[in-house]
Design a protein around this motif. Structure first.
Motif, PDB file in Angstrom:
ATOM      1  N   TRP A 171     -10.130 -52.063  14.818  1.00  0.00           N
ATOM      2  CA  TRP A 171      -9.522 -50.681  14.689  1.00  0.00           C
ATOM      3  C   TRP A 171      -8.176 -50.489  14.099  1.00  0.00           C
ATOM      4  O   TRP A 171      -7.610 -50.051  13.072  1.00  0.00           O
ATOM      5  N   TYR A 172      -7.550 -51.205  14.786  1.00  0.00           N
ATOM      6  CA  TYR A 172      -5.742 -51.065  14.449  1.00  0.00           C
ATOM      7  C   TYR A 172      -5.644 -51.879  13.157  1.00  0.00           C
ATOM      8  O   TYR A 172      -4.728 -51.526  12.347  1.00  0.00           O
ATOM      9  N   SER A 173      -6.412 -52.767  12.957  1.00  0.00           N
ATOM     10  CA  SER A 173      -6.263 -53.713  11.653  1.00  0.00           C
ATOM     11  C   SER A 173      -6.676 -52.786  10.467  1.00  0.00           C
ATOM     12  O   SER A 173      -6.004 -52.545   9.467  1.00  0.00           O
ATOM     13  N   PRO A 188     -10.629 -39.094   6.483  1.00  0.00           N
ATOM     14  CA  PRO A 188     -12.184 -39.661   6.086  1.00  0.00           C
ATOM     15  C   PRO A 188     -12.354 -41.425   5.606  1.00  0.00           C
ATOM     16  O   PRO A 188     -13.531 -41.404   5.977  1.00  0.00           O
ATOM     17  N   LEU A 189     -11.051 -41.884   5.685  1.00  0.00           N
ATOM     18  CA  LEU A 189     -11.499 -43.360   5.573  1.00  0.00           C
ATOM     19  C   LEU A 189     -11.519 -43.826   6.778  1.00  0.00           C
ATOM     20  O   LEU A 189     -11.771 -45.166   6.921  1.00  0.00           O
ATOM     21  N   MET A 190     -11.554 -43.299   7.866  1.00  0.00           N
ATOM     22  CA  MET A 190     -11.635 -44.155   9.245  1.00  0.00           C
ATOM     23  C   MET A 190     -13.145 -43.368   9.786  1.00  0.00           C
ATOM     24  O   MET A 190     -13.037 -43.290  10.997  1.00  0.00           O
ATOM     25  N   ALA A 191     -14.103 -43.445   8.740  1.00  0.00           N
ATOM     26  CA  ALA A 191     -15.322 -42.510   9.248  1.00  0.00           C
ATOM     27  C   ALA A 191     -15.905 -43.398  10.265  1.00  0.00           C
ATOM     28  O   ALA A 191     -16.976 -43.273  11.053  1.00  0.00           O
ATOM     29  N   PHE A 192     -15.382 -44.925  10.362  1.00  0.00           N
ATOM     30  CA  PHE A 192     -15.868 -45.866  11.247  1.00  0.00           C
ATOM     31  C   PHE A 192     -15.933 -45.573  12.744  1.00  0.00           C
ATOM     32  O   PHE A 192     -16.209 -45.759  13.502  1.00  0.00           O
ATOM     33  N   GLU A 215     -13.626 -48.940  22.457  1.00  0.00           N
ATOM     34  CA  GLU A 215     -12.649 -49.363  21.465  1.00  0.00           C
ATOM     35  C   GLU A 215     -11.280 -50.070  22.062  1.00  0.00           C
ATOM     36  O   GLU A 215     -10.233 -49.941  21.626  1.00  0.00           O
ATOM     37  N   GLU A 216     -11.774 -51.000  23.095  1.00  0.00           N
ATOM     38  CA  GLU A 216     -10.748 -51.861  23.572  1.00  0.00           C
ATOM     39  C   GLU A 216     -11.252 -53.305  23.114  1.00  0.00           C
ATOM     40  O   GLU A 216     -12.110 -53.396  22.728  1.00  0.00           O
ATOM     41  N   ILE A 247       0.382 -54.985  18.915  1.00  0.00           N
ATOM     42  CA  ILE A 247       1.500 -55.355  19.854  1.00  0.00           C
ATOM     43  C   ILE A 247       1.700 -53.888  20.477  1.00  0.00           C
ATOM     44  O   ILE A 247       1.787 -53.815  21.920  1.00  0.00           O
ATOM     45  N   MET A 248       1.979 -52.977  19.662  1.00  0.00           N
ATOM     46  CA  MET A 248       2.436 -51.706  20.309  1.00  0.00           C
ATOM     47  C   MET A 248       1.193 -51.122  21.020  1.00  0.00           C
ATOM     48  O   MET A 248       1.627 -50.401  22.040  1.00  0.00           O
ATOM     49  N   GLY A 249       0.125 -50.931  20.455  1.00  0.00           N
ATOM     50  CA  GLY A 249      -0.963 -50.671  21.559  1.00  0.00           C
ATOM     51  C   GLY A 249      -1.236 -51.378  22.655  1.00  0.00           C
ATOM     52  O   GLY A 249      -1.574 -50.677  23.782  1.00  0.00           O
TER      53      GLY A 249
END
Length: 202
Positions: A140-142, A23-27, A132-133, A161-163
């Motif tokens: 998003w990753y941050s 739920p913390l990623m509702a964005f 989302e690129e 970097i992994m992504g």
């Protein structure tokens, strides 16, 4: 008509859930994703005469509606939900079947490279992948790494970097989509270069 479709999808998500498992990623709202993918699809078809935009845009609007019940097999669920909606709205049956077909196949990204893949499906998949690129992926990753408990900026750097390593090959087919993909990767490359420099400054 598109506004009516969008209102239905928005209300469907409101009733069945539009929040990721965390739920913390509702964005990462699927409805907001749908709007952005629609925007990318519109951008990719500008000046093209070989695309049935009515079929494409309708498929985009409904492509992830089945995600409200879990990601696995969401393409099939989304196609079924649209089919039922189309019948209820008395849409042309041939139109319904074509849109349903695009939705059911949009997760099969290997079809991007098949020569017989309809242009509408190609652009649907390209628009989906473009969301989302670039700058959005950095945000998003941050946020994702911060939520999961990053101990340092280096943790965030490694996550980005992994992504990036998963995106070394441009998967796009149309010229416009290839251009946008490359530009987005340049943003990430420059950001991570500067982030690495900031982290290791001495």
């Amino acid at each position: 008509m598109y506004e009516e479709h969008l209102n239905y999808v928005k209300e469907y998500f409101a009733l069945h859930g539009d929040v990721p498992p965390n739920p913390l990623m509702a964005f990462r709202s699927k409805y907001q994703h749908t709007l952005r993918v629609l925007g990318w699809a519109k951008r990719l078809v500008r000046e093209r005469k070989d695309v049935d935009t009515d079929i494409l845009f309708t498929a985009v609007i409904f492509h992830d509606i089945g995600c409200s019940e879990g990601k696995e097999f969401h393409a099939e669920r989304s196609a079924k939900i649209f089919y039922e909606y189309g019948l209820k709205m008395n849409l042309d049956l041939t139109f319904i079947e074509r849109v349903k077909g695009l939705i059911s196949l949009h997760s099969s990204k290997e079809l991007l490279k098949e020569k017989d893949t309809p242009i509408e499906l190609i652009i649907l998949m390209e628009a989906d992948l473009l969301d989302e690129e670039g700058a959005l992926r950095i945000v998003w990753y941050s946020l994702d790494k911060g939520i999961s408990g990053a101990q340092s900026y280096l943790d965030v750097y490694k996550h980005i970097i992994m992504g990036s390593n998963k995106r070394l090959i441009n998967p796009m087919v149309t010229e416009k989509a290839q251009y946008y993909w490359n530009e987005k990767q340049k943003i990430v490359e420059e950001f991570t270069r500067q982030l690495e420099d900031d982290i290791t400054v001495n």
